[in-house]
Design an enzyme around this catalytic site. Structure first.
Site, short mmCIF file in Angstrom:
data_model
loop_
_atom_site.label_atom_id
_atom_site.label_comp_id
_atom_site.label_asym_id
_atom_site.label_seq_id
_atom_site.Cartn_x
_atom_site.Cartn_y
_atom_site.Cartn_z
CG ASP A 92 -5.80 -12.09 -12.16
OD1 ASP A 92 -6.48 -11.05 -12.35
OD2 ASP A 92 -6.24 -13.05 -11.52
CB CYS A 140 -6.69 -10.76 -8.91
SG CYS A 140 -7.19 -11.01 -7.20
CB THR A 175 -11.92 -11.24 -5.14
OG1 THR A 175 -10.74 -12.02 -4.89
CG2 THR A 175 -12.99 -12.09 -5.79
CG HIS A 195 -4.22 3.91 11.43
ND1 HIS A 195 -5.28 3.64 12.26
CD2 HIS A 195 -4.16 5.26 11.35
CE1 HIS A 195 -5.83 4.77 12.67
NE2 HIS A 195 -5.18 5.78 12.11
CG HIS A 246 -0.72 4.26 13.92
ND1 HIS A 246 -1.84 3.53 14.22
CD2 HIS A 246 -1.06 5.56 14.12
CE1 HIS A 246 -2.83 4.34 14.56
NE2 HIS A 246 -2.38 5.57 14.51
#
Length: 146
Positions: A11, A68, A70, A101, A136
Site C-alpha cells: 500500500d 504496509c 506495520t 517450519h 512440520h
C-alpha cells in the site's frame, strides 16, 4: 533459490520499501511480479493483499512479499485467502522459521517498523529457507484443513 519467482505488493505506506526490495531482488537475479502500487497514491491494503495472495494460489509466482505500514493489515488480509500462509516478520530468525517450519508462502513487512537494511536481511533469510517437512508438514496440513 534464485529460480523462485516472487510476487510483491504494497500500500502507500510500503511503497518506498517495496521499490527498494524489488530493485535488490531483480539485481540478485530473481524474477519479480509487481502487483502494485506503482505511484505513491493512497490505496486500501486489503485490495493489494488479495491480488498478491491470489497470484500465489494461482501459481503466478512461488512466494510473495507484502508491505504496509506495520505489515499487520496485509498479513490479516492475505491470510483470508484459502491456501495462504502469510507470516509477519520483523527479524531474520522469524523469517527463516516461517519458511522452514510453517512453509509460509508470503511474508509481510512493516515499512514503518523495520528499516531498509533489516527488511533486506529478512527477505534473504526467508528466501534462503527451505521447508523441513516431517513433523512440520503435519502441522501445516492441519492449518490447511482449518
Amino acid at each position: 533459490m534464485k529460480d523462485r519467482t516472487i510476487g510483491i505488493g504494497c500500500d502507500h505506506g510500503g511503497f518506498e520499501l517495496k521499490e527498494e526490495l524489488k530493485r535488490r531482488l531483480l539485481a540478485d537475479g530473481y524474477e519479480v511480479t509487481d502487483k502494485g502500487i506503482e505511484t505513491l497514491h493512497e490505496v486500501d491494503y486489503p485490495d493489494i493483499a488479495v491480488a498478491v495472495a491470489s497470484g500465489v494460489t494461482a501459481g503466478e509466482y512461488d512466494c510473495a512479499i507484502l508491505i504496509c505500514g506495520t505489515g499487520i493489515g496485509v498479513s490479516i488480509a492475505a491470510n483470508k485467502v484459502p491456501g495462504i500462509r502469510a507470516a509477519l516478520c520483523s527479524d531474520c530468525f522469524s523469517a527463516r522459521m516461517a519458511g522452514e517450519h510453517n512453509d509460509a508462502n508470503i511474508i509481510t513487512l512493516g515499512a514503518r517498523t523495520v528499516g531498509v537494511e533489516l527488511a533486506w536481511e529478512i527477505v534473504k533469510s526467508y528466501l534462503g529457507a527451505s521447508f523441513l517437512g516431517g513433523k512440520h508438514q503435519v502441522r501445516v496440513d492441519k492449518i490447511n484443513h482449518l
